[in-house]
Design a protein around this motif. Sequence first.
Motif, short mmCIF file in Angstrom:
data_model
loop_
_atom_site.label_atom_id
_atom_site.label_comp_id
_atom_site.label_asym_id
_atom_site.label_seq_id
_atom_site.Cartn_x
_atom_site.Cartn_y
_atom_site.Cartn_z
N ASP A 22 42.79 49.29 36.63
CA ASP A 22 41.58 50.12 36.58
C ASP A 22 40.81 50.16 37.89
O ASP A 22 39.85 50.93 38.02
CB ASP A 22 40.70 49.65 35.41
CG ASP A 22 41.40 49.90 34.08
OD1 ASP A 22 41.36 51.03 33.60
OD2 ASP A 22 42.06 48.96 33.57
N ILE A 25 41.82 45.20 27.07
CA ILE A 25 42.15 43.90 27.66
C ILE A 25 41.67 42.77 26.74
O ILE A 25 42.42 41.83 26.44
CB ILE A 25 41.49 43.77 29.06
CG1 ILE A 25 41.91 44.93 29.98
CG2 ILE A 25 41.77 42.41 29.67
CD1 ILE A 25 43.37 45.01 30.32
N ARG A 26 40.42 42.87 26.28
CA ARG A 26 39.87 41.84 25.39
C ARG A 26 40.70 41.68 24.13
O ARG A 26 40.87 40.58 23.61
CB ARG A 26 38.43 42.20 24.99
CG ARG A 26 37.43 42.08 26.11
CD ARG A 26 36.01 42.39 25.60
NE ARG A 26 35.05 42.42 26.68
CZ ARG A 26 34.46 41.33 27.18
NH1 ARG A 26 34.75 40.15 26.68
NH2 ARG A 26 33.61 41.43 28.18
N GLU A 60 41.98 54.27 23.88
CA GLU A 60 41.59 53.28 24.90
C GLU A 60 40.64 53.90 25.93
O GLU A 60 39.68 53.25 26.37
CB GLU A 60 42.83 52.70 25.58
CG GLU A 60 43.61 51.77 24.64
CD GLU A 60 45.00 51.39 25.16
OE1 GLU A 60 45.59 50.46 24.58
OE2 GLU A 60 45.50 52.01 26.11
N ARG A 97 33.27 48.23 38.60
CA ARG A 97 34.33 47.47 37.92
C ARG A 97 34.66 46.13 38.60
O ARG A 97 35.03 45.19 37.92
CB ARG A 97 35.61 48.34 37.81
CG ARG A 97 35.43 49.44 36.79
CD ARG A 97 36.66 50.30 36.65
NE ARG A 97 36.39 51.36 35.67
CZ ARG A 97 37.28 52.27 35.30
NH1 ARG A 97 38.50 52.25 35.82
NH2 ARG A 97 36.96 53.18 34.41
N PHE A 129 36.86 50.07 30.08
CA PHE A 129 38.21 49.67 30.51
C PHE A 129 38.62 48.28 30.06
O PHE A 129 39.81 47.98 29.94
CB PHE A 129 38.37 49.82 32.04
CG PHE A 129 37.71 48.75 32.87
CD1 PHE A 129 36.33 48.73 33.08
CD2 PHE A 129 38.48 47.75 33.46
CE1 PHE A 129 35.74 47.74 33.87
CE2 PHE A 129 37.90 46.76 34.25
CZ PHE A 129 36.53 46.76 34.44
N LEU A 130 37.65 47.42 29.78
CA LEU A 130 38.00 46.06 29.36
C LEU A 130 38.26 45.93 27.85
O LEU A 130 38.73 44.89 27.39
CB LEU A 130 36.90 45.07 29.78
CG LEU A 130 36.78 44.84 31.30
CD1 LEU A 130 35.56 43.98 31.61
CD2 LEU A 130 38.06 44.18 31.85
N ILE A 162 34.75 42.92 36.36
CA ILE A 162 35.94 42.05 36.28
C ILE A 162 35.56 40.60 36.57
O ILE A 162 35.97 39.68 35.85
CB ILE A 162 37.05 42.55 37.25
CG1 ILE A 162 37.67 43.85 36.73
CG2 ILE A 162 38.12 41.47 37.44
CD1 ILE A 162 38.63 44.53 37.71
N SER A 214 47.40 44.94 34.14
CA SER A 214 46.19 44.35 33.58
C SER A 214 44.98 45.24 33.84
O SER A 214 45.14 46.40 34.24
CB SER A 214 45.95 43.00 34.27
OG SER A 214 45.65 43.25 35.66
N HIS A 215 43.80 44.66 33.68
CA HIS A 215 42.55 45.35 34.02
C HIS A 215 42.49 45.71 35.50
O HIS A 215 41.68 46.55 35.89
CB HIS A 215 41.34 44.50 33.64
CG HIS A 215 41.46 43.04 33.95
ND1 HIS A 215 42.45 42.23 33.44
CD2 HIS A 215 40.70 42.22 34.73
CE1 HIS A 215 42.30 41.01 33.87
NE2 HIS A 215 41.25 40.97 34.68
N TYR A 216 43.36 45.10 36.31
CA TYR A 216 43.35 45.45 37.74
C TYR A 216 43.85 46.88 37.99
O TYR A 216 43.48 47.49 38.99
CB TYR A 216 44.12 44.42 38.57
CG TYR A 216 43.25 43.19 38.72
CD1 TYR A 216 42.22 43.18 39.66
CD2 TYR A 216 43.38 42.11 37.87
CE1 TYR A 216 41.35 42.11 39.75
CE2 TYR A 216 42.51 41.03 37.95
CZ TYR A 216 41.51 41.04 38.89
OH TYR A 216 40.64 39.99 38.97
#
Length: 279
Positions: A131, A111-112, A102, A149, A107-108, A153, A127-129
């Motif tokens: 990051d 998530i995707r 990962e 980021r 970073f996404l 986001i 979540s992505h948060y």
Amino acid sequence: MLELLRLPPGEVDLASYDTRATPGFDGDKAAGREALAAVAPELGDLQERLYAERTTGSTRRVLLVLQGMDTAGKGGTVRHVAGLVDPQGLRITGFGAPSAEELAHDFLWRIRRALPDPGQIGVFDRSHYEDVLAVKVRGLADDAEIERRYGAINDFEAELVESGTRVLKCLLLISPDEQKERLLSRMDDPTKHWKLAASDIDDRARWSDYAAAYETALERTSTEVAPWYVVPADRKWYRNLAVAHLLRDTLAEMAPVWPPSQVDVEAERRRLLEEDPIS
Ligand code: AMP
Ligand code: MG
């Protein structure tokens, strides 16, 4: 509930929130639990409509993002709120520290890969948060990357909304005192020891850094299409009820309708009644 808990525009001051408050509900714990049970059938009905809608080619779906400090109740919310709907319609993902694979991607990327399919309710436990939260506080990326980021986001979430995903972002807000109580009770209970990580205490020691990182993240990423909701979470029953109502209200706004049958129901009824070979 959406209007009541929606983060107002402007500067965010998390210390100004009363984490024991119960906005929009003036009953006690017992009444709160009853209210949660009472919303379950409606939530289940709306979720099933959304799931059914996909048979007509709809791409609509929901992404519930749960953020909060350790012990804020992200897992409990998954059990008590997501647990009210048909598990087949859910896609639940918890995000821990990224793996080597990962980390080799943007970073996404991870998530995707975890997004809900059409008709599903996706739930992110972290979540992505992270990051722009854990990564920022622990200094795992430089300032320029963190800065990039926030925009990434916002672009990502706008793209999700554009393609039919309703994004419901909830910050479960507990006080430092409440966290201390919850960490201590985890330490007192051998069946909870597996949940303890030394990093929990490290993170707690950086409480004010996390609060500042959350405040910036909320200011930068609470958009018209994907606003943040702040849920006072010291009272578990209120937290569950509030998130259930936020989810119900979100689904109600989407107003999914039962799709028409793909078959000629009357013709099939005649076939069943007149030509049934098993009689
Ligand atoms: P838990 O939610 O208790 O299973 O803990 C997950 C841990 O993973 C927390 O300490 C998070 O801060 C950490 N974590 C999650 N996402 C990231 C990330 N993108 N970078 C670094 N740490 C992360
Ligand atoms: Mg933890």
